[in-house]
Design an enzyme around this catalytic site. Structure first.
Site, PDB file in Angstrom:
ATOM      1  N   HIS A  50       0.762  -1.559   0.677  1.00  0.00           N
ATOM      2  CA  HIS A  50       0.390  -0.526   0.244  1.00  0.00           C
ATOM      3  C   HIS A  50       0.977   0.943  -0.334  1.00  0.00           C
ATOM      4  O   HIS A  50       0.168   2.585   0.701  1.00  0.00           O
ATOM      5  CB  HIS A  50      -0.974   0.560   1.148  1.00  0.00           C
TER       6      HIS A  50
ATOM      7  N   GLU B 187      -2.613  -6.702  -9.366  1.00  0.00           N
ATOM      8  CA  GLU B 187      -2.085  -6.266  -9.065  1.00  0.00           C
ATOM      9  C   GLU B 187      -0.880  -6.840  -9.621  1.00  0.00           C
ATOM     10  O   GLU B 187      -1.229  -8.375  -9.825  1.00  0.00           O
ATOM     11  CB  GLU B 187      -1.743  -6.405  -7.802  1.00  0.00           C
TER      12      GLU B 187
ATOM     13  N   GLU C 253      -3.643 -13.409  -3.800  1.00  0.00           N
ATOM     14  CA  GLU C 253      -2.815 -11.499  -3.830  1.00  0.00           C
ATOM     15  C   GLU C 253      -1.268 -12.536  -3.280  1.00  0.00           C
ATOM     16  O   GLU C 253      -1.043 -11.761  -2.324  1.00  0.00           O
ATOM     17  CB  GLU C 253      -3.259 -11.057  -3.548  1.00  0.00           C
TER      18      GLU C 253
END
Length: 401
Positions: free
Chosen positions: A231, A261, A357
């Site tokens: 982040h 992503e 992820e």
């Protein structure tokens, strides 16, 4: 002297909602079932995600409180005067505007719906201590019951209409990914690449959803050392040949979040970076194969942990392997009961939406330094899963610039 009201109804224009009225009726029916089981007469929802989920209205607080009050017969959003009739147009049910001529008119407006001395449901994970005290003072509840967990569980199970919106969101994220890929070249700044992706997604959302409100779509595009955290905000760092990159596109559609992503490299990738990248891609593919109905989040996590440990890479994992999607953003709405972590025992069911992820962060100074992350969104189905992410992952497609 003019008598100014504590609250009033200001309704103008036509209602425009992300979903059909029948969708909200079904959600409210579920909530009222939760209320009946908990023995509460009214629920005062204060979070952005629950108000958006049950009413359609996504508020902009700017220091002011908002609410959705639901009884067995009413659903009423409570909004500030600064917003005029917009909350009514974007709410499924009724709306009351409170004024700021007198402190705590917000709670007086809520009380006009709930009455006093009733059993009240609320969100303990959102209501501040200060507002909790005002709830007690103005509503004089017989008792209060935290319903944040039950509402989260309801939100975790998506309707067909939600699945359709999420599917479109994933397609928009892919559009942003391709725009970013086209913008990557040595010397370009992270911020320039990020803006290319964001602009492409906002235009695509406006094309697909002409009646929506447009807000909060964003990109985190990271390079070099800035890839070490998932982040990390965008900077003005200029890209260099051989840089590891992290592409993260986040279109927002009526409060619903989707994401793409990917790991990339600028023009070339060294041997050790390629080894780690390929190992993380393998963990990603293995993890996606594990997302099946009847399997718990903890079981999926344990198996990926073993996969990485066998390759002496588990120590570089920095967070869980995936999470739920729905009414969600970077500042509201996490469905923490559906995350791929060791301490989550939720069993996957058809209708749930979850990401895979895996991320490995290799510290600076070590060969292959940087953060490696792939991210796909999957629908859990009766037969297994459906991957709705289209942009490709891996070295064959993502050494660019």
């Amino acid at each position: 002297m003019t008598q100014r009201p504590q609250y009033y109804r200001f309704h103008q224009g036509q209602k425009v909602l992300p979903f059909a009225a029948s969708e909200y009726a079904a959600r409210l029916k579920g909530l009222r079932g939760i209320m009946a089981e908990a023995g509460v007469d009214a629920v005062v929802l204060t979070s952005m995600h629950n108000i958006a989920y049950y009413a359609g209205f996504l508020y902009c607080a700017f220091g002011r409180p908002y609410a959705l009050v639901v009884t067995q017969t009413e659903d009423v959003t409570i909004s500030a005067g600064i917003d005029a009739a917009q909350p009514w147009r974007r709410s499924h049910g009724d709306n009351i505007t409170y004024t700021d001529w007198e402190r705590d008119n917000y709670w007086r407006a809520i009380r006009s719906v709930t009455g006093e001395g009733r059993a009240i449901g609320y969100e303990a994970d959102h209501l501040s201590m200060q507002q909790h005290g005002k709830l007690d003072r103005f509503l004089s509840p017989q008792r209060i019951v935290d319903l944040s967990g039950q509402t989260m569980v309801q939100r975790m199970r998506k309707s067909p209409a939600e699945l359709d919106l999420i599917r479109q969101g994933a397609a928009v994220a892919d559009v942003g990914g391709y725009a970013i890929r086209a913008a990557i070249k040595p010397g370009v700044r992270e911020i320039d690449v990020a803006m290319a992706g964001r602009d492409a997604m906002e235009l695509e959302i406006a094309k697909r959803f002409p009646d929506a409100e447009y807000r909060d779509t964003w990109v985190w595009f990271q390079s070099g050392i800035n890839t070490d955290g998932a982040h990390n905000p965008v900077t003005a760092r200029a890209l260099e040949v051989g840089d590891i990159l992290s592409l993260n596109t986040f279109p927002m559609i009526s409060g619903y979040y989707t994401a793409l992503e990917r790991t990339l490299f600028v023009r070339e990738v060294d041997a050790e970076s390629l080894r780690i990248w390929e190992a993380n891609v393998a963990a990603h593919e293995y993890g996606m194969s594990l997302l099946q109905p009847g399997v718990s989040c903890a079981e999926v996590t344990a198996k990926i942990n073993t996969f990485l440990e066998e390759r002496d890479l588990l120590q570089y994992r920095t967070f869980g392997y995936g999470h739920s999607f729905g009414v969600l953003s970077h500042y509201y709405g996490r469905e923490a009961g559906l995350e791929l972590r060791e301490d989550i025992d939720t069993v996957l069911e058809p209708g749930m939406v979850i990401s895979m992820e895996p991320m490995l962060t290799i510290p600076e100074g070590q060969p292959g330094a940087g953060g490696y992350r792939e991210h796909d969104i999957l629908f859990i189905t009766a037969e297994g899963n459906e991957n709705i992410t289209g942009y490709p992952y891996g070295p064959a497609e993502n050494v660019v610039g």
